[in-house]
Scaffold this motif. Sequence first.
Motif, PDB file in Angstrom:
ATOM      1  N   GLU A   3      -5.600  -3.244   9.326  1.00 29.00           N
ATOM      2  CA  GLU A   3      -5.030  -3.060   7.976  1.00 29.00           C
ATOM      3  C   GLU A   3      -3.757  -3.876   7.774  1.00 29.00           C
TER       4      GLU A   3
ATOM      5  N   LEU B 180      -3.598  -7.228   5.818  1.00 35.32           N
ATOM      6  CA  LEU B 180      -3.362  -7.251   4.366  1.00 35.32           C
ATOM      7  C   LEU B 180      -2.025  -7.922   4.034  1.00 35.32           C
TER       8      LEU B 180
ATOM      9  N   GLU C 292       4.343  -2.281   4.961  1.00 34.08           N
ATOM     10  CA  GLU C 292       3.219  -1.398   5.258  1.00 34.08           C
ATOM     11  C   GLU C 292       3.744   0.040   5.323  1.00 34.08           C
TER      12      GLU C 292
ATOM     13  N   TYR D 191      -0.755   6.430   4.496  1.00 34.54           N
ATOM     14  CA  TYR D 191      -1.763   6.592   3.442  1.00 34.54           C
ATOM     15  C   TYR D 191      -1.245   7.378   2.236  1.00 34.54           C
TER      16      TYR D 191
ATOM     17  N   ASP E  18      -5.834  -1.366   1.354  1.00 36.49           N
ATOM     18  CA  ASP E  18      -6.457  -2.010   2.518  1.00 36.49           C
ATOM     19  C   ASP E  18      -7.980  -1.933   2.383  1.00 36.49           C
TER      20      ASP E  18
ATOM     21  N   ARG F  75      -1.767   0.706   1.097  1.00 38.29           N
ATOM     22  CA  ARG F  75      -1.258   0.520   2.463  1.00 38.29           C
ATOM     23  C   ARG F  75      -0.009  -0.351   2.518  1.00 38.29           C
TER      24      ARG F  75
END
Length: 279
Positions: free
Chosen positions: A96, A99, A240, A243, A266, A272
């Motif tokens: 993730e 990203l 980042e 959630y 993500d 994310r």
Amino acid sequence: MPDRALPASFGEALAAARGRIPASEARLFLREVSGASAAQIAAWPERTLSAEQAARFADLLARRVAGEPVAYLLGVREFYGRDFQVGPAVLIPRPETELIVDLVLARVVPGAAPAILDLGTGSGALAVTLALERPAATVTAVDFSPAALAIARANAAALGASVRCVESDWFAALDAGERFDFIVSNPPYIVDGDPHLSQGDVRFEPASALASGPAGLDDIRRIVAAAAAFLLPGGWLMLEHGYDQAEAVRGLLRGAGFGEVASERDLAGIERVTCGRRP
Ligand code: GLN
């Protein structure tokens, strides 16, 4: 495998692992100890293992059964298509986090030579990847852990990336006059005491790279509070987060005067990464 004889062949090694770890992991360990290809492992069960190879396989199997992450056992994890050296001093790069790379690359205008700062670089996954994807960029990576920085430096050297590595607690060791076009970070953001910290691979990763206070936002708050002073006008901060933290992080960025604040999802559809732009 204290009670068992060491496996004498590929087939015996895979049989010893059956039901204890996934077959895909057993095949990776067999490749690691024997140097054989995936095709050889699939097609050649009677191929013999030396005593040393068998002992190494048994050790990897036992440690994996005890929970050690595959990435630490093999010493490597792929990120953005490249192999990064990893060890217990650094967080294992996660898909993730790629990203952030995509979001930076999408914003670098053709021909530009941006100054990029990666805060808490760990293995160097973000800094090294950005340096390789945009060779004209000037990339600085900071981490407060000397052991992590040593790994980031090794990855930069092995992959041929030019990255300045600085031992620093977030911005503390940077010159007050430094300005960047992009500041990126995958900081610790898990709530202290979260049950996730005592499950799976995470148990073996550095707590300092994972947990960050009662709401998981302590480090993000510190970064957001200081970042604007290190950004050029029009520069981006990209963080980042967990959630369920996107709304809180957007609020922190707006509160610190950032514009164009937005969260990006993500591949699992989770908000994310949150970005904001210094006016
Ligand atoms: N995404 C990681 C996890 O959930 C946490 C990484 C981090 O805190 N930066 O395990």
